[in-house]
Design a protein around this motif. Structure first.
Motif, PDB file in Angstrom:
ATOM      1  N   SER A   1      61.457  50.386  65.729  1.00 50.38           N
ATOM      2  CA  SER A   1      60.892  49.543  66.866  1.00 50.38           C
ATOM      3  C   SER A   1      61.670  48.449  67.325  1.00 50.38           C
TER       4      SER A   1
ATOM      5  N   ASP B   1      57.025  54.404  71.060  1.00 53.38           N
ATOM      6  CA  ASP B   1      56.897  53.774  69.756  1.00 53.38           C
ATOM      7  C   ASP B   1      55.587  54.112  68.934  1.00 53.38           C
ATOM      8  N   GLU B   2      55.813  55.180  68.197  1.00 50.55           N
ATOM      9  CA  GLU B   2      54.726  55.644  67.328  1.00 50.55           C
ATOM     10  C   GLU B   2      53.367  55.746  68.315  1.00 50.55           C
TER      11      GLU B   2
HETATM   12 MG   LIG Z   1      57.972  50.315  64.163  1.00 50.49          MG
END
Ligand SMILES: [Mg+2]
Ligand SMILES: Nc1ncnc2c1ncn2[C@@H]1O[C@H](COP(=O)(O)OP(=O)(O)OP(=O)(O)O)[C@@H](O)[C@H]1O
Length: 258
Positions: free
Chosen positions: A57, A177-178
């Protein structure tokens, strides 16, 4: 799929879009990004995977300067990341970001969410912004939700709106991000399908995800991070069938047994 070179050229090639050169970052005593060299070509889809806390991240957030770096350089389309002001707002528009949490404006309609950046940052006139917003909402399959508020949508629908909102700025690169990890299982695929379609259309993408099916089918390259370093990078085939490092082997053994 394009051939992906993992060797670094001395001079940036014309189709290098995102270049991180020897990037280091600390959070206090924690050396969260360590000597990161990463070059992403125009049209390339890079999937970043690795254990929790490895810096994935943070890496994403440095690319649109939500985080600063301590040393090294990051450039996008040949230009170093701007420090502040209008240039920074323009950079944020050029780098679309979709997070795990949907981050839509709760008190604006879906349509307004997708129009806002266009009118405020890109200075697009309202009529044109609405037309584009509706077209993008159609494209991600939520055109009929335009007048609702985010809370009235499912998680998968909200995440597709977030993708449409980022696309409305005509970004040069999209960071994810995810994007599916907060979704109920039945909604994951509808988001991954939109992302797969974007990848097929040639969007440059950096995707942090645990969805290995997506990595296999959409990525040109897998970047494996551990402890703030890029430990391994390879094509999906090479990475999943023949990981070289013990860290990657361990990681794959764990996630593939779940
Ligand atoms: Mg992360
Ligand atoms: N703002 C911050 N201040 C201090 N430490 C931070 C901050 N943000 C992240 N960290 C730490 O930096 C490390 C890397 O965090 P990061 O969120 O980049 O990892 P990640 O690979 O995305 O993990 P996950 O898979 O859990 O999302 C972690 O140890 C985290 O606790």
């Amino acid at each position: 799929m394009s051939e992906v070179s993992v060797t670094k050229d001395a001079a940036p090639a014309a189709d290098d879009l995102v270049v991180l050169d020897n990037v280091n970052k600390h959070f206090g005593a924690l050396h969260v990004l360590q000597d990161i060299d990463l070059t992403i070509s125009r049209g390339e889809v890079v999937v970043v995977i690795g254990p929790s806390g490895s810096g994935k991240s943070t890496l994403c957030r440095t690319i649109n300067r939500l985080e600063t770096v301590d040393s090294g350089s990051i450039s996008i389309d040949g230009k170093p990341l701007p420090q502040e002001g209008k240039a920074l707002a323009k950079l944020r528009a050029d780098v679309g970001m979709v997070f795990q949490a949907f981050n839509l404006f709760a008190h604006k309609t879906v349509l307004e969410n997708v129009m806002l950046g266009q009118t405020k940052v890109r200075r697009t006139d309202k009529q044109e912004a609405e037309k584009k917003a509706r077209a993008l909402l159609d494209r991600v399959g939520v055109g009929n939700q335009a007048d609702k508020y985010p809370a009235q949508l499912s998680g998968g629908q909200q995440q597709r709106v977030a993708i449409a909102r980022a696309l409305a700025m005509d970004p040069k690169v999209m960071l994810f991000d995810e994007p599916t990890s907060a979704l109920d299982p039945e909604m994951i695929n509808e988001v991954l399908e939109v992302m797969k379609q974007l990848a097929d259309e040639g969007m440059t993408m950096v995707v942090v995800t645990h969805e290995m099916g997506f990595a296999r089918s959409a990525a040109n390259r897998v970047v494996f991070m551990a402890d703030g370093r890029i430990v391994e990078e390879a094509t999906p085939d090479q990475f999943f069938n023949n990981p070289r490092s013990d860290r990657a082997k361990d990681f794959l053994a764990k996630i593939l047994h779940h």
